[in-house]
Design a protein around this motif. Structure first.
Motif, mmCIF file in Angstrom:
data_model
loop_
_atom_site.group_PDB
_atom_site.id
_atom_site.type_symbol
_atom_site.label_atom_id
_atom_site.label_comp_id
_atom_site.label_asym_id
_atom_site.label_seq_id
_atom_site.Cartn_x
_atom_site.Cartn_y
_atom_site.Cartn_z
ATOM 1 N N ASP A 246 0.837 -1.203 0.000
ATOM 2 C CA ASP A 246 0.000 0.000 0.000
ATOM 3 C C ASP A 246 0.869 1.250 0.000
ATOM 4 N N LEU A 247 1.925 1.234 0.826
ATOM 5 C CA LEU A 247 2.819 2.382 0.919
ATOM 6 C C LEU A 247 3.500 2.669 -0.420
ATOM 7 N N LEU A 248 4.033 1.629 -1.054
ATOM 8 C CA LEU A 248 4.755 1.817 -2.313
ATOM 9 C C LEU A 248 3.812 2.185 -3.453
ATOM 10 N N ARG A 249 2.590 1.685 -3.402
ATOM 11 C CA ARG A 249 1.589 2.082 -4.407
ATOM 12 C C ARG A 249 1.221 3.551 -4.219
ATOM 13 N N ASP A 250 1.027 3.980 -2.972
ATOM 14 C CA ASP A 250 0.687 5.374 -2.697
ATOM 15 C C ASP A 250 1.825 6.308 -3.109
ATOM 16 N N ALA A 253 1.377 6.858 -6.698
ATOM 17 C CA ALA A 253 0.266 7.769 -6.961
ATOM 18 C C ALA A 253 0.702 9.223 -6.757
ATOM 19 N N ALA A 254 1.508 9.458 -5.722
ATOM 20 C CA ALA A 254 2.019 10.812 -5.486
ATOM 21 C C ALA A 254 2.969 11.235 -6.605
ATOM 22 N N ALA A 255 3.791 10.294 -7.075
ATOM 23 C CA ALA A 255 4.751 10.606 -8.145
ATOM 24 C C ALA A 255 4.065 11.042 -9.428
ATOM 25 N N ALA A 305 1.365 0.855 -10.559
ATOM 26 C CA ALA A 305 1.359 2.264 -10.148
ATOM 27 C C ALA A 305 2.563 3.007 -10.712
ATOM 28 N N TRP A 306 3.717 2.355 -10.699
ATOM 29 C CA TRP A 306 4.929 3.011 -11.186
ATOM 30 C C TRP A 306 5.046 2.943 -12.711
#
Length: 365
Positions: A246-250, A253-255, A305-306
């Motif tokens: 979840d942290l790495l996906r978020d 999303a911020a990036a 996500a990335w």
């Protein structure tokens, strides 16, 4: 012009803390630190000061609490008169070799007098008492929101710590010491808001990446941010893998809201959990990397996500890499930073050399 601030007593290195660096006129050179590290070991090998815990070159006893507290005394400057504003200073450096704790309100006052400040390198030490840490965190919030110059482009904040000192104070009834730094959401939120106008931000231990990302608002865009490095206690081998994903996906999303982002890292620099997740955009490639002493399977939702970030901001297909480190070689948080190959902006190179050279403290029986 760079202004470097430090404070020490000539006696700091004469008694209990003979193996610590406190800064000299030569400490601006990494090679000097490594060479002097050899001299420091040679010098300590000849030490014999039983009164201060040194016997035949070995520190065999812990310092008393009062000695440690003197080393980390607070510096709270109250100026009687109005200080002038100085326009020539564009960089401010306060390295971890300064054990004295400059109160955040004092730093805020100095920031007010440096209107053209563009770069801050700040390496305070963890406060040994939970109550005082809460006071400092409130002052950090105020300092970030009200006193950082508008033209600031780069912040590197690294909060250093020493496991031996923490263990020493955990045994004292008058102190409430957390074994690991507990970051406060108000500080993370303040940094998240301030980062909207920065080009580079690196905050270690004072801010948690999860809190930073949770502070993000739907309409936020980081128009200038090129590099972002944050730490998170969630990145440890015993943590829930869903939470890590979840942290790495978020983070991905911020990036998507950081059009100039070249580098992002979320890491844990602890001795037993050294690891980092890295996104890097270069002239002819984009990649995400998991590097650490323990393995993490990057879930499809994290990679997706990335991939969206790479598709939006680069013409290149995202590459996914893994690099395994040998756990036995990571003997301190300084060694973790070195082996994780984190960028120089995370910690001043001289400070990193000092941490790696100081090594362990007294022998515990």
């Amino acid at each position: 012009m760079t202004l470097e601030i430090s404070a020490k007593s000539p006696s700091d290195s004469q008694h209990w803390f003979k193996n610590c660096y406190f800064g000299t006129e030569n400490d601006e050179d990494e090679d000097v630190i490594f060479k002097s590290g050899n001299h420091l070991r040679e010098a300590t090998a000849r030490l014999h000061d039983p009164k201060h815990g040194w016997i035949d070159g070995q520190q065999v006893a812990a310092p008393d609490e009062s000695a440690v507290l003197r080393l980390f005394e607070e510096v709270d400057l109250n100026f009687k008169g109005e200080l002038p504003r100085v326009h020539a200073i564009t960089s401010l450096v306060l390295r971890r070799q300064c054990r004295r704790r400059f109160a955040p309100r004092t730093l805020g006052f100095l920031f007010d007098k440096l209107p053209r400040l563009e770069c801050i390198v700040y390496e305070p030490w963890q406060v040994f008492d939970r109550i005082w840490q809460e006071v400092y965190d409130k002052e950090y919030k105020m300092m970030i929101e009200a006193h950082l110059p508008k033209g600031l482009k780069s912040i590197s904040l690294f909060e250093d710590y020493n496991e031996d000192y923490i263990a020493l104070f955990q045994g004292a009834s008058i102190f409430q010491v957390d074994p690991v730094r507990i970051s406060k959401s108000v500080v993370s939120e303040a940094f998240a808001q301030r980062s909207l106008n920065l080009e580079q931000l690196s905050v270690s231990f004072t801010v948690d990446a999860q809190q930073f990302l949770e502070a993000r608002r739907p309409l936020w865009t980081w128009d200038h941010l090129q590099s972002l490095v944050l730490t998170s206690q969630l990145l440890n081998h015993g943590a829930n893998r869903e939470g890590i994903s979840d942290l790495l996906r978020d983070a991905g999303a911020a990036a998507l809201c950081m059009p100039k982002l070249q580098f992002m890292a979320v890491c844990n620099c602890g001795e037993g959990d050294a690891c980092v997740f890295i996104y890097r955009k270069e002239c002819n490639s984009s990649s995400i990397i998991w590097r650490g002493i323990w393995d993490l399977k990057l879930e499809p939702r994290v990679i997706q996500a990335w991939q969206e970030v790479a598709i939006k901001y680069t013409p290149y297909e995202l590459r996914v890499k893994k690099e395994q480190l040998r756990g036995g070689t990571v003997t301190s948080h300084g060694e973790a930073i070195h082996q994780l190959d984190l960028p120089r902006g995370v910690l001043d190179p001289v400070s990193l050399c000092q941490i790696r050279r100081e090594g362990k403290g007294w022998k515990r029986t």
